[in-house]
Write an enzyme that holds these catalytic residues in place. Structure first.
Site, PDB file in Angstrom:
ATOM      1  N   PRO A 159     -15.578 -22.943   8.763  1.00 37.17           N
ATOM      2  CA  PRO A 159     -14.698 -23.528   9.695  1.00 37.17           C
ATOM      3  C   PRO A 159     -15.168 -24.865  10.086  1.00 37.17           C
ATOM      4  O   PRO A 159     -16.403 -25.123  10.126  1.00 37.17           O
ATOM      5  CB  PRO A 159     -14.523 -22.690  10.845  1.00 37.17           C
ATOM      6  N   PRO A 160     -14.490 -25.799  10.799  1.00 37.90           N
ATOM      7  CA  PRO A 160     -14.855 -27.129  11.331  1.00 37.90           C
ATOM      8  C   PRO A 160     -15.817 -26.923  12.468  1.00 37.90           C
ATOM      9  O   PRO A 160     -15.675 -25.870  13.074  1.00 37.90           O
ATOM     10  CB  PRO A 160     -13.617 -27.632  11.763  1.00 37.90           C
ATOM     11  N   GLY A 161     -16.573 -27.763  12.660  1.00 37.23           N
ATOM     12  CA  GLY A 161     -17.630 -27.711  13.614  1.00 37.23           C
ATOM     13  C   GLY A 161     -18.744 -26.631  13.565  1.00 37.23           C
ATOM     14  O   GLY A 161     -19.267 -26.517  14.848  1.00 37.23           O
ATOM     15  N   VAL A 162     -19.058 -25.999  12.487  1.00 39.25           N
ATOM     16  CA  VAL A 162     -20.030 -25.176  12.624  1.00 39.25           C
ATOM     17  C   VAL A 162     -21.259 -25.970  12.149  1.00 39.25           C
ATOM     18  O   VAL A 162     -22.267 -25.082  12.002  1.00 39.25           O
ATOM     19  CB  VAL A 162     -19.829 -23.954  11.667  1.00 39.25           C
ATOM     20  N   GLY A 163     -21.330 -27.062  11.862  1.00 35.73           N
ATOM     21  CA  GLY A 163     -22.915 -27.713  11.661  1.00 35.73           C
ATOM     22  C   GLY A 163     -22.854 -28.037  10.265  1.00 35.73           C
ATOM     23  O   GLY A 163     -24.038 -28.007   9.857  1.00 35.73           O
ATOM     24  N   LYS A 164     -22.003 -27.915   9.579  1.00 35.45           N
ATOM     25  CA  LYS A 164     -22.114 -28.180   8.245  1.00 35.45           C
ATOM     26  C   LYS A 164     -22.749 -29.377   7.700  1.00 35.45           C
ATOM     27  O   LYS A 164     -23.766 -29.644   6.936  1.00 35.45           O
ATOM     28  CB  LYS A 164     -20.880 -27.934   7.154  1.00 35.45           C
ATOM     29  N   THR A 165     -22.128 -30.659   8.309  1.00 36.57           N
ATOM     30  CA  THR A 165     -22.711 -31.911   7.913  1.00 36.57           C
ATOM     31  C   THR A 165     -23.875 -32.132   8.694  1.00 36.57           C
ATOM     32  O   THR A 165     -24.868 -32.890   8.247  1.00 36.57           O
ATOM     33  CB  THR A 165     -21.521 -32.810   8.581  1.00 36.57           C
ATOM     34  N   SER A 221      -2.550  -9.015   7.532  1.00 40.79           N
ATOM     35  CA  SER A 221      -3.522  -7.948   8.118  1.00 40.79           C
ATOM     36  C   SER A 221      -3.141  -7.256   9.189  1.00 40.79           C
ATOM     37  O   SER A 221      -3.561  -6.408   9.856  1.00 40.79           O
ATOM     38  CB  SER A 221      -4.975  -8.572   8.325  1.00 40.79           C
ATOM     39  N   LYS A 224     -13.019 -11.606  13.617  1.00 46.09           N
ATOM     40  CA  LYS A 224     -11.868 -10.733  14.151  1.00 46.09           C
ATOM     41  C   LYS A 224     -12.509  -9.875  15.378  1.00 46.09           C
ATOM     42  O   LYS A 224     -12.263  -9.310  16.364  1.00 46.09           O
ATOM     43  CB  LYS A 224     -11.179  -9.824  13.165  1.00 46.09           C
TER      44      LYS A 224
HETATM   45  P1  ADP Z   1     -18.879 -29.489  10.456  1.00 48.69           P
HETATM   46  O1  ADP Z   1     -19.730 -30.589   9.437  1.00 48.69           O
HETATM   47  O2  ADP Z   1     -19.242 -28.074  10.154  1.00 48.69           O
HETATM   48  O3  ADP Z   1     -17.357 -29.585  10.793  1.00 48.69           O
HETATM   49  P2  ADP Z   1     -20.789 -30.731  12.173  1.00 48.69           P
HETATM   50  O4  ADP Z   1     -21.763 -30.622  11.536  1.00 48.69           O
HETATM   51  O5  ADP Z   1     -20.066 -32.180  12.325  1.00 48.69           O
HETATM   52  O6  ADP Z   1     -19.842 -29.672  11.732  1.00 48.69           O
HETATM   53  O7  ADP Z   1     -20.920 -30.306  13.835  1.00 48.69           O
HETATM   54  C1  ADP Z   1     -20.371 -30.429  14.846  1.00 48.69           C
HETATM   55  C2  ADP Z   1     -21.433 -30.607  15.917  1.00 48.69           C
HETATM   56  O8  ADP Z   1     -21.958 -29.500  16.437  1.00 48.69           O
HETATM   57  C3  ADP Z   1     -22.427 -31.677  15.646  1.00 48.69           C
HETATM   58  O9  ADP Z   1     -22.896 -32.461  16.664  1.00 48.69           O
HETATM   59  C4  ADP Z   1     -23.703 -30.516  15.494  1.00 48.69           C
HETATM   60  O10 ADP Z   1     -24.908 -30.999  15.542  1.00 48.69           O
HETATM   61  C5  ADP Z   1     -23.585 -29.522  16.256  1.00 48.69           C
HETATM   62  N1  ADP Z   1     -23.845 -28.168  15.678  1.00 48.69           N
HETATM   63  C6  ADP Z   1     -23.249 -27.217  15.079  1.00 48.69           C
HETATM   64  N2  ADP Z   1     -23.788 -26.220  14.730  1.00 48.69           N
HETATM   65  C7  ADP Z   1     -25.059 -26.448  15.246  1.00 48.69           C
HETATM   66  C8  ADP Z   1     -26.121 -25.562  15.350  1.00 48.69           C
HETATM   67  N3  ADP Z   1     -26.453 -24.544  14.893  1.00 48.69           N
HETATM   68  N4  ADP Z   1     -27.346 -25.971  16.160  1.00 48.69           N
HETATM   69  C9  ADP Z   1     -27.057 -27.258  16.940  1.00 48.69           C
HETATM   70  N5  ADP Z   1     -26.173 -27.889  16.839  1.00 48.69           N
HETATM   71  C10 ADP Z   1     -24.998 -27.545  16.056  1.00 48.69           C
END
Ligand code: ADP
Length: 777
Positions: free
Chosen positions: A355-361, A677, A720
């Site tokens: 999902p978005p915002g989990v730190g992929k980038t 579900s 869930k």
């Molecule tokens: P995605 O690419 O999955 O949409 P981002 O990489 O843009 O998400 O992450 C959003 C923000 O959350 C960034 O500032 C990132 O550094 C931070 N972040 C997400 N997961 C973590 C983590 N496990 N530890 C530290 N920072 C995190």
């Protein structure tokens, strides 16, 4: 009006119309027409000339010619080489074709001479004549290619009909328009028509002139510039200075030599430079060549950075920059270790899915840091055209290279870490599938000679480390997916979010706002408050934003009140962010009939899904209201059918439809939910309501259902369960086939929940309905 009948030879005219009083010559080539001419010469020297409706018809019949034409006298005949005759004629009268008396060997026709009638309304005719003369003056001055004598000669014309005919004969008009004017027998009519035609022509001439002026001024400007530049060149030469053009060429030459280009690239660059020399750098062609040369020079054809494959250091970087994500980190370390042993980074492409915002980038960025590689990111969201990946050909106006080459220029090295974001959001249309182009980019076999349409040169992408990201695997084109190693990055629990906020997001925000760490501190309760009440997401993106907002408000307040330090508490958060935005469904404290807690998975993570069922007097209707998507409605109907079919088994009167309506309601939450579900939840609600048995208040469930009562597996189990835990549930009923996914549930949560694995709906009911009530078998 008197009618005068005559029989005369006839010639069909192609593309010309002759008016009375008009003297003109034209060439006659058709055998039939020459014979008609000869016949006329032998007799009265008069001939009837009438236009063909379609000039292209070679052998016209009677139907192919108009009926109104002009009787002319032949003034002169001249034989030209090749069986053609040039004839000079003068128009005498209008005439109407009455009857074709002979077709072969040439046309002869009986015609009515139409004598010119006097104009009945003198004043009106006079006014029309003046208007026509005036318009004609304007026409001549605009068209600019009519002899001035014409004006004088029209001034002398007293007869309205004649004036119209003379003017008509001078205008450059379409055949049909001329014919219309010829057919207007009445002089007044003819003048009126002519005024309209003239006005129209004047308008057209005005537009033409406007266009002409614009084109001319453009050409003048280019010419002027050219002149000035030539002069400048001459002056510079006199002064012994090198001109700008030459300087520019030398500049480019130096750059090309310095740029360490591969041989074919250098050759191409020098060839283009040669073209620049010849085209002059101020021409538009010069501009195109310069842009192209800039691209070639700036691309990192041969710049390599040195990799750091120290696995220990990589681990340190990951730990320092990211909290949690243990299995992701492990997988990446393994990946790097394998690459280190094989001494190359070739192999499947990593695809981070979650999902978005989990730190992929940001984890991809960490990999770049660990490896010591430059980092570039390109989003594929919304890319639908192959040219966006591969560029447009140079011949296109404003062409530029595709995004891959663009990224390489930004990377400044030939071996960066190239992140292809949102690979699942790519689409395609008639302009070609971008996925095909991307396949070539990612394919280790082909990408050492990647060819961009704009560059028209091979660029070596084989040393780039590509990493892709996606929110879901479903929309990734299959051939692309086959080349990738998928690593799942799932959502975070509250605890994880808390640690990420405390250890990473807050220090990052403080740094961004240039504030020392100990000046502003967050109480743990403040962080939890933001997580629980102001965000609802799997990742931490809006958490980061909200913390930023709290921080900014705190800073503003500190400045206003001249304070040095601040400690942010939960009540500060409430003050700054307003009332809680999201509240979770907290469970009822007692068992109820027809009220069941389901679990749902949305784009924002997991959520609870309460379902309510009531039964009332009626005649067998099923009513569905609230937040039900199409899939959920179907689940509800299927569940209803299942309960009807198995009523007796659950102690329900099989005839219940005779006197009962059933109403299923799914209260609207903040986030829309849909999906199959909710099947088990709906059936449990129905059985409970129809059999008046209570549902345990501390149980939540999820599972798709078949018409035979089997429970099918679902997605998003971890999310869930997190949601159920948040809502205060202690027992969750999940499909048996989801047992394997329990590994993904964090231990801290797993230990607090009791799991029931259900294979059939009966397993669900047995555990969900209050035990003293349950008697299904
Ligand atoms: P995605 O690419 O999955 O949409 P981002 O990489 O843009 O998400 O992450 C959003 C923000 O959350 C960034 O500032 C990132 O550094 C931070 N972040 C997400 N997961 C973590 C983590 N496990 N530890 C530290 N920072 C995190």
């Amino acid at each position: 009006m008197e009618k005068q009948l005559k029989i005369l030879p006839l010639i069909p005219l192609r593309g010309i119309t002759i008016f009375p009083y008009m003297v003109m010559h034209f060439d006659v080539g058709r055998e039939k027409s020459i014979l008609a001419l000869e016949d006329a010469m032998l007799n009265s020297q008069e001939i009837f000339l009438v236009a063909q409706k379609d000039a292209k018809v070679e052998e016209p019949s009677e139907d192919d010619i108009y009926t109104i034409g002009t009787v002319c006298t032949i003034k002169q005949i001249l034989k030209l080489p090749g069986n053609t005759v040039r004839v000079l004629v003068e128009g005498i009268n209008r005439a109407e074709l009455a009857n074709v008396t002979q077709q072969e060997p040439f046309f002869k026709a009986e015609i009515n001479i139409l004598e010119e009638a006097e104009c009945a309304e003198d004043n009106k005719c006079e006014a029309l004549m003046r208007a026509v003369k005036k318009a004609f003056d304007e026409y001549i001055s605009l068209s600019g290619n009519m002899p001035n004598e014409l004006l004088i000669s029209t001034d002398d014309l007293e007869s309205p009909g004649r004036l119209a005919d003379v003017i008509s004969s001078f205008l450059m008009l379409k055949g049909e328009t001329k014919q219309e004017l010829l057919e207007a027998h009445d002089a007044k009519d003819r003048l009126e028509k002519l005024t309209v035609v003239l006005r129209n022509e004047i308008d057209i001439l005005k537009i033409e002139r406007k266009i002409g002026v614009k084109v001319k001024s453009k050409i003048d400007k280019v010419q002027k510039e050219y002149y000035l530049r030539e002069q400048l060149k001459a002056i510079q030469e006199e002064l012994g200075e090198e001109d700008e053009d030459k300087k520019e060429i030398t500049r480019y030459k130096n750059k090309i030599n310095k740029a360490k280009l591969p041989k074919p690239v250098k050759e191409k660059a020098l060839y283009e430079l040669d073209r620049l020399k010849n085209s002059g750098s101020y021409s538009s062609e010069g501009g195109v060549i310069r842009t192209y040369l800039d691209w070639i020079i700036e691309l990192p054809w041969n710049n390599l950075t040195e990799d750091n494959l120290d696995i220990k250091r990589a681990r340190e970087v990951f730990e320092r920059e990211h909290y949690g994500l243990e299995d992701v980190k492990d997988r990446i370390i393994e990946y790097l270790a394998v690459r280190k042993m094989s001494n190359s980074l070739k192999g499947p492409i990593i695809c981070l899915v979650g999902p978005p915002g989990v730190g992929k980038t940001s984890i991809a960025r960490s990999i770049a840091n660990a490896l010591n590689r430059n980092f570039v990111r390109m989003s594929l969201g919304g890319v639908r055209d192959e040219a966006e990946i591969r560029g447009h050909r140079k011949t296109y106006v404003g062409a530029i290279p595709g995004r891959v080459i663009y990224g390489m220029k930004q990377a400044k090295s030939k071996n960066p870490l190239f992140l292809l974001d949102e690979i699942d959001k790519m689409s395609n249309d008639f302009r070609g599938d971008p996925a095909d182009a991307l396949l070539e980019v990612l394919d280790a076999e082909q990408n050492s000679t990647f060819r961009d349409h704009y560059l028209e040169l091979d660029f070596d992408l084989s040393q780039v480390l590509f990493i892709t990201t996606a929110n879901s695997l479903e929309t990734i084109p299959r051939p692309l997916l086959d080349r990738m190693e998928v690593i799942e990055v799932s959502g975070y629990t509250y605890e994880e979010k808390f640690h990420i906020a405390k250890d990473h997001l807050i220090p990052k925000q403080l740094k961004e706002h240039n504030i020392e760490e100990n000046k502003i501190t967050f109480a743990d309760s403040a962080i939890y408050n933001v997580i629980e009440n102001y965000t609802r997401e799997s990742g931490v993106r809006s958490l980061e934003r909200k913390l930023g907002a709290v921080l900014r408000k705190t800073i503003a307040e500190m400045l206003e009140k001249d304070k040095e330090n601040a400690h942010i508490t939960a009540s500060h958060v409430k003050k700054y962010l307003g009332p809680a935005i999201f509240t979770y469904d907290k469970i009822d404290k007692e068992d109820k009939i027809g009220v069941v807690m389901g679990m749902a998975w949305t784009g924002y993570g997991g959520d609870t899904l309460p379902v309510e069922v009531t039964v009332m007097q009626g005649d067998g209707k099923l009513e569905l209201t609230g937040q039900l998507g199409d899939v959920m409605k179907e689940s509800a109907r299927a569940g209803y059918s299942y309960v009807r079919a198995n009523a007796e088994k659950y102690g329900i009167n099989p005839e219940f439809r005779k006197d009962k309506d059933v109403h299923i309601h799914v209260p609207e939450g903040a986030v829309p939910k849909d999906g199959p579900s909710a099947g088990v939840t709906i059936i449990t609600g129905l059985v409970s309501a129809l059999s008046s048995k209570k549902v345990k208040h501390n149980v939540a469930m999820t599972g798709e259902i078949t018409l035979t009562g089997r429970v099918l597996p679902i997605g998003g189990l971890k999310e869930k369960c997190l949601a159920a835990y948040r809502a205060g549930i202690d027992t969750v009923i999940i499909p048996k086939d989801n047992e394997k996914d329990m590994l993904k549930i964090p231990k801290s949560i797993k230990s607090k929940l009791t799991f029931v694995l259900a294979d059939k709906i009966d397993d669900v009911l047995q555990n969900a309905l209050a035990s003293e009530d349950y008697n299904g078998n």
